[in-house]
Design a protein around this motif. Structure first.
Motif, mmCIF file in Angstrom:
data_model
loop_
_atom_site.group_PDB
_atom_site.id
_atom_site.type_symbol
_atom_site.label_atom_id
_atom_site.label_comp_id
_atom_site.label_asym_id
_atom_site.label_seq_id
_atom_site.Cartn_x
_atom_site.Cartn_y
_atom_site.Cartn_z
ATOM 1 N N ASN A 1 38.530 49.068 50.323
ATOM 2 C CA ASN A 1 38.941 48.390 49.092
ATOM 3 C C ASN A 1 37.734 48.071 48.203
ATOM 4 O OD1 ASN A 1 41.632 48.450 49.848
ATOM 5 N ND2 ASN A 1 41.602 46.396 50.746
ATOM 6 N N HIS A 2 36.649 47.639 48.848
ATOM 7 C CA HIS A 2 35.428 47.335 48.097
ATOM 8 C C HIS A 2 34.880 48.589 47.430
ATOM 9 C CE1 HIS A 2 31.637 45.471 47.014
ATOM 10 N NE2 HIS A 2 30.998 46.482 47.581
ATOM 11 N N ARG A 3 34.863 49.683 48.176
ATOM 12 C CA ARG A 3 34.382 50.950 47.639
ATOM 13 C C ARG A 3 35.282 51.425 46.495
ATOM 14 N NH1 ARG A 3 30.437 54.217 46.115
ATOM 15 N NH2 ARG A 3 30.843 56.416 46.519
ATOM 16 N N THR A 4 36.586 51.243 46.660
ATOM 17 C CA THR A 4 37.535 51.642 45.617
ATOM 18 C C THR A 4 37.322 50.839 44.342
ATOM 19 O OG1 THR A 4 39.200 52.237 47.289
ATOM 20 C CG2 THR A 4 39.976 51.881 45.036
ATOM 21 N N ARG A 5 37.139 49.515 44.497
ATOM 22 C CA ARG A 5 36.888 48.655 43.325
ATOM 23 C C ARG A 5 35.576 49.022 42.642
ATOM 24 N NH1 ARG A 5 38.890 44.629 46.886
ATOM 25 N NH2 ARG A 5 36.742 43.979 47.365
ATOM 26 N N THR A 6 34.563 49.303 43.458
ATOM 27 C CA THR A 6 33.253 49.666 42.918
ATOM 28 C C THR A 6 33.341 50.957 42.110
ATOM 29 O OG1 THR A 6 32.103 48.597 44.770
ATOM 30 C CG2 THR A 6 30.862 50.217 43.498
ATOM 31 N N LEU A 7 34.044 51.952 42.661
ATOM 32 C CA LEU A 7 34.205 53.229 41.964
ATOM 33 C C LEU A 7 35.002 53.054 40.673
ATOM 34 C CD1 LEU A 7 34.908 55.624 44.963
ATOM 35 C CD2 LEU A 7 32.922 55.705 43.441
ATOM 36 N N ALA A 8 36.045 52.229 40.712
ATOM 37 C CA ALA A 8 36.861 51.999 39.523
ATOM 38 C C ALA A 8 36.034 51.328 38.418
ATOM 39 C CB ALA A 8 38.072 51.143 39.875
ATOM 40 N N MET A 9 35.213 50.353 38.815
ATOM 41 C CA MET A 9 34.360 49.668 37.848
ATOM 42 C C MET A 9 33.297 50.607 37.285
ATOM 43 S SD MET A 9 32.218 46.114 38.374
ATOM 44 C CE MET A 9 33.726 45.296 38.896
ATOM 45 N N GLN A 10 32.728 51.426 38.161
ATOM 46 C CA GLN A 10 31.714 52.385 37.718
ATOM 47 C C GLN A 10 32.318 53.385 36.737
ATOM 48 O OE1 GLN A 10 30.387 55.892 40.062
ATOM 49 N NE2 GLN A 10 28.465 54.752 40.274
ATOM 50 N N LYS A 11 33.516 53.866 37.042
ATOM 51 C CA LYS A 11 34.183 54.817 36.151
ATOM 52 C C LYS A 11 34.430 54.193 34.783
ATOM 53 C CE LYS A 11 38.542 57.005 35.253
ATOM 54 N NZ LYS A 11 39.969 56.865 35.495
ATOM 55 N N LYS A 12 34.838 52.928 34.769
ATOM 56 C CA LYS A 12 35.084 52.231 33.505
ATOM 57 C C LYS A 12 33.798 52.148 32.679
ATOM 58 C CE LYS A 12 36.911 47.875 31.668
ATOM 59 N NZ LYS A 12 37.468 46.537 32.013
#
Length: 260
Positions: free
Chosen positions: A37-48
């Motif tokens: 979940n942490h990795r998913t949130r990090t990737l989503a934020m990075q993509k944004k």
């Protein structure tokens, strides 16, 4: 009796062992889920953030190389998300396909744009985005995703654009002040633009602009001097006219007194 006691003891130990193992497995799964979940949130934020850099910066702020680097980074981000979120595989694949097609279109037809007058807030926002991009490039180099020559080339492009942004802001501000005949403010803006060039690590790339700015500043000083001289002349003429009117009034008064 001893045999029964032994069996009971073994069963108790087995039960406790099973409970401990179950707890450990549960904790391991929980940690793995938290990490995912942490990795998913990090990737989503990075993509944004990457999308913000790609979509928010004016066309002239990104070289062809920097723009393509952002496309590659977003595509890699989406592939990483696909590996973590198999349930969204189809949606992510569609997004990857669309972005890859857009990347190819931009390669064939590069995006262009004209320089426009920037407000102080816009300049601050764009410079902040450029600094964020610089940090991202450095991070990719430090993790080995970029080789040194490629990273240094892009970092130089960003540094030059940071200086260019400041120079353009001061130059356009000076021109705006000139249109309002605010010579002092325009002079200060031109001097700030020239100081930015003098302090730049890449000042050799601004030699032509440096010459143009100095010529503009010299012309401004001449125009300002002429404006002051014209003002002084008109003021003197106005005062002379007022004195003349006073003399005429005084002569008129004297004549009136003599008639009386």
């Amino acid at each position: 009796m001893n045999s029964t006691t032994t069996i009971i003891a073994v069963l108790i130990i087995a039960v406790f062992s099973a409970i401990i193992i179950a707890m450990m497995v549960s904790q391991a799964r929980h940690k793995a889920l938290e990490a995912k979940n942490h990795r998913t949130r990090t990737l989503a934020m990075q993509k944004k953030r990457l999308n913000n850099l790609l979509r928010s910066l004016p066309p002239s702020y990104l070289s062809t190389e920097l723009r393509d680097f952002l496309y590659q980074a977003i595509l890699q981000n989406l592939k990483s998300q696909a590996a973590l979120l198999p349930e969204k595989d189809d949606l992510i694949k569609d997004e990857i396909s669309e972005l890859a097609a857009e990347r190819e279109r931009v390669k064939t037809h590069p995006i262009t744009g004209q320089t426009t007058l920037l407000s102080a807030d816009q300049t601050s926002v764009y410079r902040g985005l450029l600094k964020s991009l610089s940090q991202f490039v450095r991070g990719n180099y430090q993790t080995g995703r970029l080789n040194k020559p490629h990273a240094e080339k892009m970092l130089t492009q960003i540094d030059v654009k940071l200086d260019e942004t400041a120079i353009e802001f001061f130059e356009l501000s000076a021109k705006s002040f000139l249109q309002q005949n605010k010579f002092r403010e325009a002079k200060n803006a031109y001097q700030k633009a020239l100081s930015t060039i003098e302090e730049s690590k890449h000042q050799e790339q601004f030699q032509q602009q440096n010459l143009v700015l100095r010529n503009s500043l010299n012309k401004l000083i001449e125009d300002w001097r002429s404006s002051r001289e014209d003002f002084s002349k008109k003021n003197a003429e106005r005062l002379a006219g007022q004195v003349g009117e006073m003399v005429i009034e005084e002569d008129s008064w004297k004549k009136k007194q003599s008639y009386d």
